[in-house]
Structure formats: C-alpha cells, structure tokens
Write a protein that holds these residues in place. Structure first.
Motif, PDB file in Angstrom:
ATOM      1  N   PHE A  11      -4.710   0.771  -5.516  1.00 29.50           N
ATOM      2  CA  PHE A  11      -3.971   1.321  -6.646  1.00 29.50           C
ATOM      3  C   PHE A  11      -2.522   0.852  -6.555  1.00 29.50           C
ATOM      4  O   PHE A  11      -1.781   1.283  -5.667  1.00 29.50           O
ATOM      5  N   TYR A  12      -2.140  -0.036  -7.470  1.00 27.62           N
ATOM      6  CA  TYR A  12      -0.756  -0.513  -7.518  1.00 27.62           C
ATOM      7  C   TYR A  12       0.091   0.545  -8.234  1.00 27.62           C
ATOM      8  O   TYR A  12      -0.442   1.430  -8.914  1.00 27.62           O
ATOM      9  N   PRO A  13       1.421   0.462  -8.078  1.00 26.14           N
ATOM     10  CA  PRO A  13       2.270   1.570  -8.530  1.00 26.14           C
ATOM     11  C   PRO A  13       2.073   2.048  -9.974  1.00 26.14           C
ATOM     12  O   PRO A  13       2.036   3.268 -10.181  1.00 26.14           O
ATOM     13  N   MET A  16      -1.044   4.070  -9.970  1.00 23.64           N
ATOM     14  CA  MET A  16      -0.901   5.177  -9.024  1.00 23.64           C
ATOM     15  C   MET A  16      -0.010   6.279  -9.593  1.00 23.64           C
ATOM     16  O   MET A  16      -0.238   7.465  -9.336  1.00 23.64           O
TER      17      MET A  16
ATOM     18  N   ARG B  36       7.752   2.942  -4.573  1.00 24.99           N
ATOM     19  CA  ARG B  36       6.695   3.359  -5.493  1.00 24.99           C
ATOM     20  C   ARG B  36       5.409   3.570  -4.727  1.00 24.99           C
ATOM     21  O   ARG B  36       5.040   2.733  -3.890  1.00 24.99           O
ATOM     22  N   GLU B  37       4.711   4.625  -5.068  1.00 26.36           N
ATOM     23  CA  GLU B  37       3.487   4.937  -4.337  1.00 26.36           C
ATOM     24  C   GLU B  37       2.365   3.944  -4.645  1.00 26.36           C
ATOM     25  O   GLU B  37       2.144   3.578  -5.794  1.00 26.36           O
ATOM     26  N   VAL B  38       1.665   3.528  -3.598  1.00 27.25           N
ATOM     27  CA  VAL B  38       0.430   2.763  -3.750  1.00 27.25           C
ATOM     28  C   VAL B  38      -0.708   3.560  -3.116  1.00 27.25           C
ATOM     29  O   VAL B  38      -0.485   4.381  -2.228  1.00 27.25           O
ATOM     30  N   GLY B  39      -1.919   3.320  -3.601  1.00 26.89           N
ATOM     31  CA  GLY B  39      -3.111   3.930  -3.012  1.00 26.89           C
ATOM     32  C   GLY B  39      -3.948   2.835  -2.388  1.00 26.89           C
ATOM     33  O   GLY B  39      -4.121   1.770  -2.985  1.00 26.89           O
ATOM     34  N   THR B  40      -4.441   3.081  -1.185  1.00 25.38           N
ATOM     35  CA  THR B  40      -5.105   2.012  -0.439  1.00 25.38           C
ATOM     36  C   THR B  40      -6.472   2.476   0.049  1.00 25.38           C
ATOM     37  O   THR B  40      -6.691   3.672   0.251  1.00 25.38           O
ATOM     38  N   MET B  85      -2.632  -6.795  -0.359  1.00 23.27           N
ATOM     39  CA  MET B  85      -2.353  -6.410  -1.749  1.00 23.27           C
ATOM     40  C   MET B  85      -1.223  -7.245  -2.349  1.00 23.27           C
ATOM     41  O   MET B  85      -1.259  -7.582  -3.530  1.00 23.27           O
ATOM     42  N   LYS B  89      -1.727 -10.124  -5.691  1.00 19.28           N
ATOM     43  CA  LYS B  89      -1.035 -10.078  -6.989  1.00 19.28           C
ATOM     44  C   LYS B  89       0.348 -10.702  -6.892  1.00 19.28           C
ATOM     45  O   LYS B  89       1.272 -10.266  -7.585  1.00 19.28           O
ATOM     46  N   LEU B  93       3.578  -9.464  -9.423  1.00 24.02           N
ATOM     47  CA  LEU B  93       4.487  -8.427  -8.928  1.00 24.02           C
ATOM     48  C   LEU B  93       5.935  -8.905  -9.000  1.00 24.02           C
ATOM     49  O   LEU B  93       6.260  -9.980  -8.495  1.00 24.02           O
ATOM     50  N   TRP B  99       7.237  -0.326  -1.685  1.00 22.70           N
ATOM     51  CA  TRP B  99       6.061   0.545  -1.710  1.00 22.70           C
ATOM     52  C   TRP B  99       6.148   1.661  -0.681  1.00 22.70           C
ATOM     53  O   TRP B  99       6.686   1.483   0.414  1.00 22.70           O
TER      54      TRP B  99
END
Lengths: 434, 434
Positions: A11-13, A16, B36-40, B85, B89, B93, B99
């Motif tokens: 999940f990129y920002p 997210m 910024r939050e990322v989900g992994t 990640m 991208k 980006l 992040w």
C-alpha cells in the motif's frame, strides 16, 4: 528483481491514506461504544484451527513447523485467538469484556476481486453477556461505523437471522428426527443465494430432510413472518423468536433499526454461531457478495476450556468494505494532504528550519527541501504532495526580512515579515496573513 | 487448553492503551515531518533475505514453503521490503520519498528482557537525497518523537558516527592494504562495548590489522576529535568529516543538537550502511543496550536493481523504547479511560440508550449496561473501567423526569432533568451540571 508474493499487497501512501481513514473511523466508532483495543500474535498453534475452525479453513492455512519443531499457523481469523485470551485471564477480566482490533489475516485461497491471501479485518466482540442488548450493540456499532463512513440506509442493509430459529424449525418440521444433520442443513441455507435451487434442495435432502420437509422449511424461512414461525415451531423456536424480537427492539432504541431486516435465509457458514446472526449487504445489490457478517457464539469459550461465557461479535473486512464504499462514492480520496511546504532559495536553511519547527509544534504536516533542488523542482514537488501553502524563504526576500506565503489553490501570494511568521497562529494560511 | 507461542505476546487493553499512545506519538511526529504511511506485506520471498540481510539474520528467519511451493519468510526487518517497493515504482514516485510504517517483525531468537520473537518497530525512511539535511531530518524526527514521549536530554543521547570515517581511517592506517576486511573490522567496532578488549583487538587483527594498527585505529576512534581525524585520514575521511559536520550543523538548525554527540566507536552491525550512522542510548546507562539506531544506506536500492538512490532511515523498536520510557517514568499509565458509564435501574433502557447515543456522537467513550446487572455490579464495573462520570438512569428518578450525574473521582452526585441532558454540552461532567 524481487517480486511481491501473489495475493499480498503493497500500500503506497495515497491508497494507505484512504485505508487509514477508514480504519480510524471503524476504531473510533468502536471506542465510542467502549470497545478496547487488544494486540494479538500473528502465529498460533496449528492445532487450534484443526480443532476449532469451520469447514474450508483448515485447507487454506499458512501452516508450517518453526525452528523449534512447533506446528504453527499464520492466523486465518481472530475468534480462536481472542477466545484463548479470554480463557487465559478469565478470573482477572471484569465482564462484559469488549474488545476491538484491526489486523491482517492469512488464507491460502484463490485471489479474486476483493479477496486476497493477506486481508485486514476489524474484529469487535463482547464476551460475558447473553443479554439481547449486547447483540444490538454489535449491530449498532456496525451500523454507526458505516454511517460514519458516509453510507446511508439506501446503501446497506443488515439481514438478521437466528440460528435457533433455523435449528428449531428443522426439529419441528422433522418431528425431532435424530438423523437430521442440523449443521449441514444450516450450511445449505448459507449457500442458498449462491447456488441453484435444485442443488440447494439436494443439500437439504442430503442433510436428512424429505423433499416435502425441505419445501416447508424453505417456505417458512422465506415468509420471515415471526408470528407464523412462533406458532409452527417448538419451544426452541418460540424462545428464539422472542430473543430476536428483543434484539430488534434494542436495535431501535440504539437508533439503527432502519438498517436491520429480518432474513431467515441468512445463516452464516461457520459452525460455532449459536443465536442471532447477520450479514451486511449492499442495498443496491451492485456488490453482490456479503460485505461482512457477525453473530452470537455462546459455546466457543467453553469449548476452549473456559467457563461458560456467551459471546457476540462482528468483523468488517477492509477489502469488501472498500468495494461497498467505492460503489457508494464515499471511499476517501486517495491522495496526500500537506499543510506546508517550505521552499528554500539560496542559503536560507536556518530560517526555513526555524519556521518548519514552529509549525510542526502545532501538529501541522510540514515538509522542507531536503534535496537542495531548484525553485521549479521544489514547486513541482510541493504540488505533488498537495501542499496547501508554500512558504518561500529566499535569500533576496530575507535581505528585506521578508518571506513569501503562497496559496497553492488560488496561486495568490504575499510577503510577510519573517519574524512575524508563524506568530500566534497555529496554522496560518495566505488568508490569515494577507 | 491452547498455549500462546513462546516469544509472542498478547496485549490486553490496559497495556495496549499505553502502547497505542506511544505508537501514535511516533507516527504523529513522523506525519509532522511529512513522512507518509505505507502498508507492507507480512510475507516476502526468502531469497531477498538470503541475498540482502546482514550476518545473523538468515539463521533467525521464520522461513517456510507455502502451498504453492514458494519459499517465503515472515519479514525480519522492513528495509528490504521498502527497497523493493521503491524499485517497483521508481519512475512514478516523486522524490524525495518519505515513508513511515509501524508493524511487527519476526526473528527466531532467544527470548530475553525487551527481546521477543514477534516485535514492533516504527520504520522511518527517506529515499532519493544524499543531502546532509536528510540525515539531520531523520535524527530530528527521532529526537522530537522521544521529546514528545516526555523524554529529555538527561534521558537519552544519540551517538553519531560515520561509516566512511571508519573505513577511510582503516585504509589510511593500513596504507590501503587490500587484505584488510573492512566490513569485519567495522563489525568489530560495533561489538566493542559488548566484549572484552582482548577479544575486540582479536577481531581487528582477524580483519587483517596488525596489533599497532589496531591500537592506532582505536585511539583515533576514541578521541573523536574531528580536526585530528581529518588531518590523519585520506580523502574519504576528509569528505566524511565534512559530511558529518554538515549533518550536525543541520541538526542544530532543526533544534535537536543537544541530543547528538559524536561517537566514532558507534558503527551499527548491518553491512548495508554507508554514511552517517547513529544509535540511541539511555543517558543514565541504566538501560545498557542500544535503544534503537539508524543511518544512511546509499547503495541498497541499486543492489535491488533500482536506479542509484541514496537513502537514510531509523527504526525505533517498541520493546526497547518501553524500557527507556519506563526507566524515565514517562511510559503511559496502563489503564483504561472511560468518559461515561450509563447505569440503568429497572426498565429504563430506552432513555439510557438515547443518552448514550447523544454522548457518543461527540466522540466520548460511553458504556452502558449490556448484562442486566444489579446497581452494585454496575458500579463495580464502572469503577473497573475508570469511568469519569456515571449517569444513573433509575425508574424512580424517571418518574420525576430526572437522572443522576455522579462524579466518580469525588463521589459527588446531583440530579438533573432528563430532557436537559446532555443538552448543548459535548461532554458534560458533574461540574457542568451541578
């Protein structure tokens, strides 16, 4: 060079940000109802799922042996874990126990729209009370959470049913025939909407019903007339109808009655449910599968070796919920928000960082150039992060003790004395300083 | 009946409340800096760690084959995942990429105080800039986060070092002897504080240094006099000293200079670090191990098949951080907070739920009786959840259209007209209505 695993997601920002907003709304709503967050392990003993999980889960486990030879599993659902936790501290915990947690789960299954091998759910459960208001509180939490997401009664509906009505009717219709496989018949009801009628009747007759019994059973479920059902059924049915009515009355008191409809063809697949069960559906039918479900499971804690402890819960999953929210146009915008970008021109970092520091104290999101880039590159970056205000700290402006405040929406800008900024404002914008 | 796995933890609500507060402070601070939050994903291909992880990690992996025959691993650290990640991208980006994410990691290692097999870290990273202000921003984020937790300069210190100073000095001292194992020598420095001096010298001589060279090397590290070091060292050292000085100047601009000390005996164990490295220590020494660390790793993205992309990051772990916070007396109180408990006596639920509903709209935490219990049992429960205010909705009071508002701290209570409550107040207390 390395690939992400199939069924797993990065999940990129921007995405997210939207997911975090939705999770926050679910959790804030749970907090308002007095549910308390718990943290749970990712691995449990495999045996727990072999013993306790319903049909279909065991084959999908991410199970392996750890370096100490323990058979362990990435948890496929939360209920066994929280049941274990309740049993571990059953003397110390004051009841009712009201828990919430959002976390990932894992099942090795076919990847399809809205279904992944790693998926997130917010589990909300109450342990230690069989009172109908507890069932109602679970329904009210779920309805309020969806309402807080921006969904309305024209977007979703809860189809509410009762396991004891289903099992009681089966007993009544078959004159307590001990050869009836009640669980199999209830699983058939759970599949009713997804399969052909002939197959459905086949499953009911496989469960031991005659063709006529299957027909009467299904007629009663589809009429959903509680008065008629109470008349036809045995004592179990009468008690269950009364319980369901109490839950619906409490749901009205809690202000979410408009979202709840009786639907006895709703059954829930898992074996451990015992009383009220429900499923959330897209009211427009566009999202065809159940969005999420929940219900009462009064026997599970005891089966984990605990004292008899009634329980009821619900577990909205983020992926199906996002399908509903997107269909209804209320999924949060997937883009970044930034209060300030501080643009530096020349050797102005001491001043720029001083301003950044003061703005950050007030919880603003503040970025500053950290790559020594040109004016244009910085402006492009500020735009890419959707900065509301750009503060330009330039060498020439500073010779006059000034900085420039630019509103990125209108493009308007003005200069202000550097020492006066940010001043007493927590979050000064162009409008505040012009 | 089922046991939790060794090295894994259940977090019950009181402890989880404290952990959530700490995580929120770390993440809010990161947000203020524009991370910024990322989900992994929880699982990655095992090969990624076989190729990329430092000494000691590979043996500790929770690695297994999934049902599709893929070799997969529960992630032991975040850096390889975010590197993957970024590479996936890299065109899309906009840089710098900033992040943050808080999540669990897994290593099969000996369980001891502050060290578990499942552990949580907040990873904060910047990709795409080699500018010293990026290193400084990572240090400033970390210092501000600790400050926001209530820690002061007498509680913690960042020991800041530079990999190129270490490797450059090794080259200078040994006259660029190609047989020197620079990585092994740096790992020896990393172990310096944890082992006997003889063993430390042994590791340096194992890395190819003569006894005298090891002695001079260590003397230079311990003096930590950048002027002297710049004189002695080669060009790599001179450049690195300049870089370290720029980082420390930027750290001053960002207002966190008081937390940062030069300490060239700080090295960080992982091989992928390239520039500034640092570790956070308890300033009192009571928590003896490093609390967390970070640094620059400019070559990792390229080694993942990406374009050359400098990077710098830090990853505070919740378990060692809790040891520091507890030592300093700033770990949040591990207890629940509740704004209102609504106590019902007799058949008063319609009124009670109406009040609950109105109070919940204003984001208050509101519990109501959901177990049909006695006055005393409800009062005991309200006390167990630390309710600030109890609203007693009794049948007799309601005959006079009144309810009772009780302050649980003082024990004071008063009656108010039921229709006037909560009225215009968002969160009325006893003081507001008396």
């Amino acid at each position: 060079m390395y690939d992400r695993l199939k069924g797993f997601r990065d999940f990129y920002p921007p995405e997210m940000t939207a997911r975090r907003q939705v999770i926050d709304i679910l959790e804030t709503t749970a907090t308002q109802y007095g549910f308390r967050e718990v943290g749970t392990p990712t691995l449990e003993q495999t045996q727990m799922y072999v013993d306790k999980s319903g049909e279909g889960i065991e084959e999908e486990l991410y199970a392996f042996s750890d370096d100490g030879g323990r058979d362990v599993t990435l948890i496929p659902e939360l209920t066994p874990t929280v049941a274990r936790m309740v049993v571990d501290k059953q003397q110390a915990l004051s009841k009712p126990i009201k828990w919430v947690s959002t976390r990932p789960f894992w099942r090795y299954e076919q990847v399809q729209q809205g279904r992944f091998r790693e998926f997130y759910q917010t589990n909300v459960d109450i342990f230690g009370t069989a009172d109908p208001i507890a069932d109602a509180e679970i329904l009210a939490f779920a309805a309020d959470a969806l309402r807080n997401l921006g969904l309305t009664a024209s977007d979703f509906e809860f189809r509410v049913s009762h396991r004891d009505i289903l099992s009681g009717l089966l007993a009544s219709i078959t004159n307590d025939d001990a050869d009836i496989d009640t669980r199999a018949a209830i699983r058939a009801v759970d599949k009713r909407a997804k399969i052909e009628q002939a197959e459905y009747h086949g499953l009911l007759t496989d469960a031991g019903l005659s063709y006529d019994q299957a027909q009467s059973f299904d007629d009663l479920l589809t009429t959903a007339d509680l008065d008629e059902i109470a008349t036809v059924g045995n004592d179990i049915v009468t008690t269950a109808v009364q319980n369901l009515r109490s839950v619906l009355a409490a749901v009205d008191d809690l202000g979410v009655g408009e979202f709840c409809d009786i639907s006895l063809t709703t059954a829930r697949g898992l074996d451990y449910y015992t009383g009220v069960v429900f499923e959330c559906f897209d009211a427009t039918g566009e999202v065809s599968r159940s969005v999420f479900g929940g219900g009462r499971y009064d026997n599970l804690i005891e089966s984990f070796g605990g004292q008899p402890t009634p329980a009821v819960g619900v577990a909205p999953g983020l992926a199906p919920l996002s399908l509903l929210c997107q269909r209804a146009g209320v999924w949060p915008t997937e883009e970044l928000t930034t209060d300030y970008y501080i643009l530096t021109v020349g050797d102005t970092r001491s001043v720029a960082t001083r301003i950044a520091r003061e703005l950050r104290v007030n919880k603003n999101t503040v970025e500053i150039d950290i790559a020594d880039r040109s004016f244009g590159a910085q402006m492009g970056y500020a735009d890419s992060i959707n900065a509301e205000t750009v503060i330009i700290v330039g060498e020439r402006d500073l010779e006059n003790d000034e900085i420039t405040i630019k509103d990125m929406n209108s493009g308007d800008q003005t200069t202000v004395p550097v020492e006066a900024f940010p001043g007493d404002h927590d979050a000064p914008t162009y409008e505040d300083v012009v």
